[in-house]
Design an enzyme around this catalytic site. Sequence first.
Site, PDB file in Angstrom:
ATOM      1  NE  ARG A   1      -3.900  -2.165   2.191  1.00  0.00           N
ATOM      2  CZ  ARG A   1      -3.963  -3.288   2.908  1.00  0.00           C
ATOM      3  NH1 ARG A   1      -3.079  -3.508   3.843  1.00  0.00           N
ATOM      4  NH2 ARG A   1      -4.917  -4.170   2.704  1.00  0.00           N
TER       5      ARG A   1
ATOM      6  CG  ASP B   1     -11.922  -0.024  -1.960  1.00  0.00           C
ATOM      7  OD1 ASP B   1     -10.841  -0.431  -1.483  1.00  0.00           O
ATOM      8  OD2 ASP B   1     -12.911   0.258  -1.252  1.00  0.00           O
TER       9      ASP B   1
ATOM     10  CB  THR C   1      -9.804  -7.613  -2.099  1.00  0.00           C
ATOM     11  OG1 THR C   1     -10.190  -7.658  -0.723  1.00  0.00           O
ATOM     12  CG2 THR C   1     -11.033  -7.248  -2.915  1.00  0.00           C
TER      13      THR C   1
ATOM     14  CG  ASP D   1     -11.946  -7.727   2.835  1.00  0.00           C
ATOM     15  OD1 ASP D   1     -11.516  -8.770   3.352  1.00  0.00           O
ATOM     16  OD2 ASP D   1     -11.645  -6.590   3.240  1.00  0.00           O
TER      17      ASP D   1
ATOM     18  CG  ASP E   1     -14.211  -4.815  -0.130  1.00  0.00           C
ATOM     19  OD1 ASP E   1     -13.618  -5.275  -1.116  1.00  0.00           O
ATOM     20  OD2 ASP E   1     -13.658  -4.077   0.697  1.00  0.00           O
TER      21      ASP E   1
ATOM     22  NE  ARG F   1      -9.844  -2.513   5.083  1.00  0.00           N
ATOM     23  CZ  ARG F   1      -8.634  -2.606   4.571  1.00  0.00           C
ATOM     24  NH1 ARG F   1      -7.587  -2.331   5.292  1.00  0.00           N
ATOM     25  NH2 ARG F   1      -8.467  -2.959   3.310  1.00  0.00           N
TER      26      ARG F   1
HETATM   27  O1  F6P Z   1      -8.702  -6.065   2.530  1.00  0.00           O
HETATM   28  C1  F6P Z   1      -8.231  -7.323   2.817  1.00  0.00           C
HETATM   29  C2  F6P Z   1      -7.863  -7.439   4.278  1.00  0.00           C
HETATM   30  O2  F6P Z   1      -7.364  -8.737   4.463  1.00  0.00           O
HETATM   31  C3  F6P Z   1      -8.974  -7.119   5.269  1.00  0.00           C
HETATM   32  O3  F6P Z   1      -9.881  -8.185   5.440  1.00  0.00           O
HETATM   33  C4  F6P Z   1      -8.175  -6.790   6.501  1.00  0.00           C
HETATM   34  O4  F6P Z   1      -8.888  -5.928   7.350  1.00  0.00           O
HETATM   35  C5  F6P Z   1      -6.970  -6.093   5.950  1.00  0.00           C
HETATM   36  O5  F6P Z   1      -6.823  -6.540   4.611  1.00  0.00           O
HETATM   37  C6  F6P Z   1      -5.700  -6.353   6.723  1.00  0.00           C
HETATM   38  O6  F6P Z   1      -4.679  -5.578   6.179  1.00  0.00           O
HETATM   39  P1  F6P Z   1      -3.112  -5.746   6.545  1.00  0.00           P
HETATM   40  O7  F6P Z   1      -2.615  -6.950   5.819  1.00  0.00           O
HETATM   41  O8  F6P Z   1      -2.505  -4.493   6.062  1.00  0.00           O
HETATM   42  O9  F6P Z   1      -3.049  -5.928   8.017  1.00  0.00           O
END
Ligand code: F6P
Length: 328
Positions: free
Chosen positions: A76, A107, A130, A132, A134, A176
């Site tokens: 990210r 997104d 993803t 999720d 979503d 999330r």
């Molecule tokens: O968006 C995918 C996801 O796995 C969510 O379900 C979760 O909240 C988030 O990413 C966790 O992100 P990270 O890997 O940055 O902790």
Amino acid sequence: MSKKISKIAVMTSGGDAPGMNAAVRSVVRTCAYHNISCLGIYRGYEGMIEGAFIELDARSVRGIINKGGTFLKSARCARFRTPEGRALAHKQLVKEGVDALVVIGGDGSFTGALHFNLEFNFPVIGIPGTIDNDISGTDRTLGYDTALNTAVEAIDKIRDTAHSHDRLFFVEVMGRDVGHIALNAGVGAGAEEILIPEEDMGIERLVESLERSKKSGKSSSIVVVAEGDKIGKSVFELKDYVDENLDEYDVRVSVLGHMQRGGSPTCYDRVLASRMGVKAVESLLAGESNFMVGSIHDKMELTPLKEAIKGKSKINKELIRVSEIMTT
Ligand code: F6P
């Protein structure tokens, strides 16, 4: 008239998802099929800014369709949210002779792609990756099916020990802001209750339901909780509340966490990834831009990136009702 495309770059961005490797493979092989070059970008937008590239041909993506994670790595990137960062990234792509971009991500990644297109008129197509699920404009995102199967397998195992000790388990799954994993894995694993952000059950109703469960003769219970659920601050707070208010339960918590993001993709995700990669490249070659590829009623469709980002996918109300009936 849009410029002829002879080189496409591909990257994975945001949280990784099983099936991303299969999607990169598909993008690369579709480029090879159409006799155009393909450039892999390491670590998403971060790598684009730094110029971390690799030339990819059909053979360089052998043996990855079954691999979890993403060999291109993912990140990210805060710098890409600034016009300066995007200008640097654009310079790098121009230097490499790249004419169009495929972004595999969620997104946040698509928002970056849209800005990039608006500022530099650079053709972009998104592939939704993803766990999720979503994103609107596709019935399923890449990685969701694999994550569901991973979660169900884990919950089945937790049930074994819950049953042996007559315990109540709160099992937190990822998601999330949405409850797709929780609802589907919960129904699939026969959970007694499923807590999702889309439906605020309220803690009192949860306690009543657990009391009813006990009275109906159930000795152990599984409650699946979506990470983004709004009851209580965390799954541990839920445990404390039930500990204090329901003497008859011996409660434990299990947070499945990032194991849901790894593992070999299911056949469904591999096939979806292969179809999406072909559609993404062929859409760019047909002069399309600013769309996301999706599977709607099992057909490959394009949805404007703007709509895909804005509209969250809706929770399945019929499945909520099924889950209520199943816990009778
Ligand atoms: O968006 C995918 C996801 O796995 C969510 O379900 C979760 O909240 C988030 O990413 C966790 O992100 P990270 O890997 O940055 O902790």
